[in-house]
Motif scaffolding. Structure first.
Motif, PDB file in Angstrom:
ATOM      1  N   UNK A  36      41.835  28.791  60.961  1.00  0.00           N
ATOM      2  CA  UNK A  36      41.689  30.248  61.016  1.00  0.00           C
ATOM      3  C   UNK A  36      41.923  30.789  59.610  1.00  0.00           C
ATOM      4  N   UNK A  37      40.944  31.535  59.112  1.00  0.00           N
ATOM      5  CA  UNK A  37      41.105  32.238  57.840  1.00  0.00           C
ATOM      6  C   UNK A  37      40.866  33.718  58.101  1.00  0.00           C
ATOM      7  N   UNK A  38      41.463  34.557  57.249  1.00  0.00           N
ATOM      8  CA  UNK A  38      41.431  35.989  57.493  1.00  0.00           C
ATOM      9  C   UNK A  38      41.374  36.760  56.186  1.00  0.00           C
ATOM     10  N   UNK A  39      40.831  37.958  56.273  1.00  0.00           N
ATOM     11  CA  UNK A  39      40.999  38.942  55.213  1.00  0.00           C
ATOM     12  C   UNK A  39      42.497  39.199  55.076  1.00  0.00           C
ATOM     13  N   UNK A  40      42.917  39.628  53.890  1.00  0.00           N
ATOM     14  CA  UNK A  40      44.334  39.921  53.707  1.00  0.00           C
ATOM     15  C   UNK A  40      44.695  41.354  54.090  1.00  0.00           C
ATOM     16  N   UNK A  41      43.723  42.162  54.534  1.00  0.00           N
ATOM     17  CA  UNK A  41      44.045  43.512  54.996  1.00  0.00           C
ATOM     18  C   UNK A  41      44.768  43.416  56.337  1.00  0.00           C
ATOM     19  N   UNK A 112      31.545  37.180  47.033  1.00  0.00           N
ATOM     20  CA  UNK A 112      32.962  36.817  47.078  1.00  0.00           C
ATOM     21  C   UNK A 112      33.349  36.192  48.412  1.00  0.00           C
ATOM     22  N   UNK A 113      32.701  36.595  49.513  1.00  0.00           N
ATOM     23  CA  UNK A 113      33.119  36.128  50.838  1.00  0.00           C
ATOM     24  C   UNK A 113      32.463  34.808  51.257  1.00  0.00           C
ATOM     25  N   UNK A 114      31.188  34.651  51.012  1.00  0.00           N
ATOM     26  CA  UNK A 114      30.481  33.443  51.468  1.00  0.00           C
ATOM     27  C   UNK A 114      31.096  32.154  50.918  1.00  0.00           C
ATOM     28  N   UNK A 138      31.491  42.968  55.774  1.00  0.00           N
ATOM     29  CA  UNK A 138      31.663  41.670  55.120  1.00  0.00           C
ATOM     30  C   UNK A 138      31.067  40.557  55.973  1.00  0.00           C
ATOM     31  N   UNK A 139      31.266  40.639  57.261  1.00  0.00           N
ATOM     32  CA  UNK A 139      30.717  39.615  58.153  1.00  0.00           C
ATOM     33  C   UNK A 139      29.185  39.640  58.097  1.00  0.00           C
TER      34      UNK A 139
END
Length: 194
Positions: A36-41, A112-114, A138-139
């Protein structure tokens, strides 16, 4: 419904958001995720934490998975944006590359996200499942990049309902979109890009 453009504004989940995150966590746990990875917001981290509590997996946060920075648009409603930034708003709605409120281009968000998604996917065991907890814009841009779609067509993917998900898999010719906006019966999309 305010239709407020949040962008990178770091807000907490509402009570409704927590309930949505708990429901989606129970459903996503059935996919038996490995990572599981996540945005830091905090709204994304709290959502990921619900899945972590069901699966026992740790969550790794990445600032690269944040929502699009929208500069002066952040915190405004769509009506306020249209009133104050009419030409820019209209250009964005037509699908033109726009630095919304002086913020990021959609291609910069994908840039930055991909790579974060790809790097984590490469570490999975064969048949493994990666869950990425991020934000609607972002998704969508990351999916567009992974599918090798032209940026002007990313809007065709549509938005995501809160706490719903898309499923991608690797096929013989690259990434494939297997499901989009999954997790509920059709509901109105509520987000920055509806």
């Amino acid at each position: 419904m305010e239709r407020r453009f949040q962008g990178t504004t770091d807000i907490e989940l509402t009570g409704t958001g927590v309930a949505q995150a708990r429901r989606s966590a129970r459903l996503l746990a059935a996919l038996r995720p490995h990572v599981i990875v996540s945005s830091d917001l905090q709204r994304a981290r709290a959502t990921a934490a619900e899945l972590a509590s069901v699966t026992g997996l740790p969550v790794t946060s990445h600032p690269e998975l944040r929502e699009t920075y929208a500069g002066q648009w952040q915190g405004l409603t769509h009506d306020e944006i249209a009133e104050r930034f009419g030409d820019q708003y209209a250009a964005w709605k037509r699908g033109e590359p726009v630095r919304r409120g002086g913020g990021e281009l959609e291609t910069e968000v994908a840039d930055r996200a991909a790579p974060v998604v790809l790097a984590n996917a490469e570490k999975l065991p064969d048949g493994g499942t990666l869950v990425v907890v991020s934000h609607g814009g972002t998704i969508r841009t990351t999916i567009g990049r992974l599918l090798d779609l032209e940026p002007h067509s990313w809007e065709a993917l549509g938005g995501l309902t809160n706490c719903c998900w898309s499923v991608l898999g690797e096929g013989a010719r690259g990434w494939r979109l297997l499901e989009h906006n999954a997790g509920t019966l059709p509901e109105p999309v509520l987000g920055d890009d509806d």
